[in-house]
Design an enzyme around this catalytic site. Structure first.
Site, PDB file in Angstrom:
ATOM      1  N   GLU A 251       0.821  -1.212  -0.004  1.00  0.00           N
ATOM      2  CA  GLU A 251      -0.035   0.061   0.065  1.00  0.00           C
ATOM      3  C   GLU A 251       0.876   1.185  -0.025  1.00  0.00           C
ATOM      4  O   GLU A 251       2.205   1.115  -0.009  1.00  0.00           O
ATOM      5  CB  GLU A 251      -1.079  -0.078   1.045  1.00  0.00           C
ATOM      6  CG  GLU A 251      -0.319   0.038   2.721  1.00  0.00           C
ATOM      7  CD  GLU A 251      -1.072  -0.018   3.623  1.00  0.00           C
ATOM      8  OE1 GLU A 251      -0.926   0.574   4.811  1.00  0.00           O
ATOM      9  OE2 GLU A 251      -2.200  -0.756   3.704  1.00  0.00           O
ATOM     10  N   HIS A 294      -3.750   3.462   8.298  1.00  0.00           N
ATOM     11  CA  HIS A 294      -2.758   2.942   9.172  1.00  0.00           C
ATOM     12  C   HIS A 294      -1.669   4.066   9.536  1.00  0.00           C
ATOM     13  O   HIS A 294      -1.381   4.899   8.718  1.00  0.00           O
ATOM     14  CB  HIS A 294      -1.976   1.870   8.042  1.00  0.00           C
ATOM     15  CG  HIS A 294      -2.762   0.592   7.869  1.00  0.00           C
ATOM     16  ND1 HIS A 294      -2.386  -0.133   6.721  1.00  0.00           N
ATOM     17  CD2 HIS A 294      -3.471  -0.012   8.806  1.00  0.00           C
ATOM     18  CE1 HIS A 294      -3.030  -1.281   7.064  1.00  0.00           C
ATOM     19  NE2 HIS A 294      -3.844  -1.052   8.259  1.00  0.00           N
TER      20      HIS A 294
END
Length: 715
Positions: A251, A294
């Site tokens: 990601e 995150h």
């Protein structure tokens, strides 16, 4: 004055970092290194596991599940307790990890304690020399983890997985250390390494549904620094006879995917029969300057975008997909080419929904997106001080900001930040202050967290900035600035402490121009541990330049990470094209949902991560946020259950319908529920009689969103 308030309140906010952290472990050979512990990742049926925080509610529930599946849990640790587990009386409990190590001889430990105590628990496991340490907690302060990584570098006994990771699981060896949803997994020969938990579960479920089992699945985790990264996992998979193919799930943020691409390029050249590798990179549409769920999901200065990472992996010969449901068919096609057969002992999940539709791998026309991202604005899950407040903080350390440089005075950028690859702090120095051009001239100079920057690191930074050609006074001022930026980074737990500099050309009194400082601090230090309250009180006082959107701030109170996407101006020609509001559990899945909707011909109005432990109330709060956005024409709930239960999500949808009057508003809702308790969740929705369109497959759900949004626009 703000600067005096910061100085008085924060000068003694952080205890000394050098009192309790040993420089090395005496049992470690000087010729050894942390890299020697990679093989500790090879878990299986004979792996002896203990849990730290063993008698806690979550650890107990997890242990019951893992034991039933076959994991060899031999006991655990709870401070102050010595005896047996109340709910598992056949398993011993010890007050310390060292005592458990002496009596039980474990191969691995799962750290199931709160973020505030997690670093101390990891340190205790390190000192006891447990070979594999798995840390699942989210929101561990990043400076606590930097200290842990400094310790890890000095030894060769212990390997860390995490933190902020689902853990590690051997489907072929029935060993689970983490909170992965066990029913998704089936024994086989595909190894997986991933940043995102929810995207891992999607990937595993797609493989199992396609009849492709898994060998070893490693959660790299979504934090800024990870104990085990993609290259570490690839080295294990290369030599693992049970792994015949590999999947990487990346990601936005950091350079781990690019390091993996470089390793894979060399691997394919030196190996006559390389194992096939497929990958996904989420976050191609991530909003620059924002932390996307995150802690590590943001691209900093001189870091590339998710789209660039995608291309790097593709250039290395990796088969790329755009959604994890595509991995099943892709790996079925790739595995026979590797001259290795799939194991016969596999299980299949039920076909994907009442119509039995299967996912298909498609070659999409990729949208044109920027290949580089620059860190320009505030981050969520952090505190960003804009120039005025950062200047005040600099002044308390004896550095005064000046006028801005002119173009001919060669502005440069200097920062103390985190090198995610070396897992250390670093100087990031760029020979230009233009963030769009910084990548080409950027240099990272790592240094040890506990020891601080060496004279060589400082000299290298100054040389790259061209200060060796400046006057003695300018060079001394630049060196002093590096020292101050490091002091602020350490004292207040920074993640990116930066300023622009230049050598003045007007012969004035300034030896060095210092201007436009931008400071970003770790929010977890405050939220998890209560450190630096005065600094974090500035979140509201910092001014409009750094204050989040009101709706985004309101989301924080409900534990939701909410970032608006697309234009806010109704006169913008693209305003109406952003019309699908999303509610998703898990940062990686939320990032990929936004990406995949665009490939389906739709544009999401937002990124919304309810978190891995969403409740019905959280889902309702997410709906309320979306309803406040006038652009939203359809709400899309995309959930893959791990800790989040499918039936609970369904009840949250019904709660939102009742209390937010969605029927009266005429707002259609598309729901896709997979994973834990999915059948019950789908049943609840089907029997509700409400205007909810429930789907099992992502492609079908996305197509329905596009259809409904189009109808709403025509009304």
């Amino acid at each position: 004055m703000l600067s005096h308030r910061i100085g008085r309140s924060l000068s003694n906010a952080r205890p000394s970092r050098t009192t309790s952290w040993p420089a090395t472990f005496s049992t470690t050979s000087p010729a050894s290194s942390y890299a020697d512990t990679i093989q500790n990742l090879k878990i299986g049926p004979d792996t002896r596991v203990i849990f730290q925080g063993f008698t806690g509610r979550q650890a107990t529930a997890n242990a019951v599940e893992s034991l039933a599946w076959g994991t060899q849990i031999v006991g655990g640790v709870s401070p102050g307790r010595n005896g047996t587990h109340p709910a598992l009386p056949h398993l011993p409990v010890f007050p310390t990890v060292r005592a458990a190590m002496e009596h039980l001889k474990p191969d691995a430990t799962g750290v199931y304690v709160a973020a505030a105590q997690a670093a101390a628990a990891i340190e205790e496991a390190l000192e006891a020399e447990v070979p594999l340490i798995v840390a699942v907690a989210e929101h561990i302060p990043v400076h606590d983890m930097l200290k842990i990584h400094s310790m890890l570098k000095s030894q060769s006994k212990c390997r860390l997985v995490g933190a902020n990771a689902p853990g590690i699981i051997s489907a072929i060896g029935r060993c689970r250390i983490g909170f992965q949803p066990i029913p998704c997994y089936s024994p086989g020969h595909v190894g997986i390494v991933a940043k995102s938990g929810t995207l891992t579960y999607e990937t595993v479920a797609a493989l199992t549904r396609a009849g492709v089992g898994q060998s070893l699945c490693i959660g790299m985790g979504g934090d800024i620094v990870a104990g085990t990264d993609f290259v570490d996992a690839l080295k294990v998979f290369e030599h693992d006879p049970d792994t015949h193919g590999v999947i990487i799930v990346g990601e936005v943020g950091g350079q781990a995917e690019e390091a993996a691409a470089e390793w894979i390029s060399h691997y394919k050249k030196r190996c006559p029969n390389p194992k096939p590798i497929a990958a996904l990179v989420a976050g191609k549409l991530a909003k620059p300057g924002y932390v996307m769920g995150h802690a590590g999901a943001w691209a900093g200065v001189a870091e590339n975008s998710a789209e660039h990472k995608y291309r790097r992996l593709q250039s290395a010969g990796v088969v790329m997909v755009d959604h994890p449901t595509q991995f099943g068919k892709v790996m079925r096609e790739l595995l026979p080419k590797s001259s290795k057969s799939e194991g016969a002992n596999q299980t299949r999940m039920s076909q994907s929904g009442p119509n039995g539709q299967r996912r298909q791998y498609h070659t999409y026309h990729r949208p044109s997106t920027s290949t580089r991202m620059v860190f320009k604005s505030q981050q969520r899950r952090s505190l960003h001080l804009p120039a005025a407040q950062a200047s005040d903080l600099l002044l308390t350390h004896g550095v005064r900001t000046t006028r801005e440089a002119t173009g001919i005075e060669a502005p440069r950028l200097v920062s103390v930040t985190i090198d995610r690859s070396s897992r250390e702090p670093c100087f990031l120095v760029c020979q230009t202050a233009d963030l769009d051009q910084a990548h080409a001239s950027a240099k990272r100079i790592p240094f040890d967290f506990r020891e601080g920057p060496s004279a060589h690191a400082v000299s290298s930074a100054l040389e790259h900035l061209g200060m060796n050609r400046a006057s003695d006074a300018a060079r001394a001022a630049a060196q002093r600035l590096l020292s101050v930026l490091h002091e602020i980074f350490m004292a207040h737990e920074g993640t990116a402490i930066e300023a622009k500099i230049a050598v003045p050309g007007d012969g004035g009194t300034d030896a060095l121009l210092v201007y436009d400082p931008r400071f970003t601090f770790d929010d977890a230090a405050f939220r998890s541990c209560g450190r630096h309250p005065a600094l974090h009180a500035l979140r509201d006082a910092a001014g409009a330049a750094s204050a989040p959107d009101a709706d985004e701030r309101a989301a924080e109170a409900d534990g939701i990470i909410y970032v608006k996407l697309g234009p806010a101006d109704k006169d913008d020609p693209d305003y109406a094209r952003y019309n699908i509001g999303t509610v998703v559990n898990g940062a990686g899945l939320a990032l990929n949902t936004v990406d995949a909707l665009l490939l389906a011909g739709a544009r999401a109005t937002n990124f919304l991560d309810t978190g891995g432990k969403a409740t019905a109330e959280t889902v309702k709060a997410g709906f309320a946020l979306l309803l406040a956005d006038a652009r939203v024409r359809v709400i899309f709930v995309n959930v893959f259950g791990g800790l989040t239960l499918g039936d609970m999500i369904a009840r949250g949808v019904l709660l939102a319908f009742r209390e937010l009057q969605l029927e009266e508003r005429g707002m259609p809702v598309v729901v896709r529920i997979r994973g834990t308790n999915e059948a019950e969740g789908q049943r609840i929705l089907a029997e509700s009689g409400l205007r909810v369109y429930a789907f099992d497959g992502f492609d079908e759900a996305a197509a329905k969103c596009v259809e409904l949004a189009g109808k709403a626009e025509r009304l």
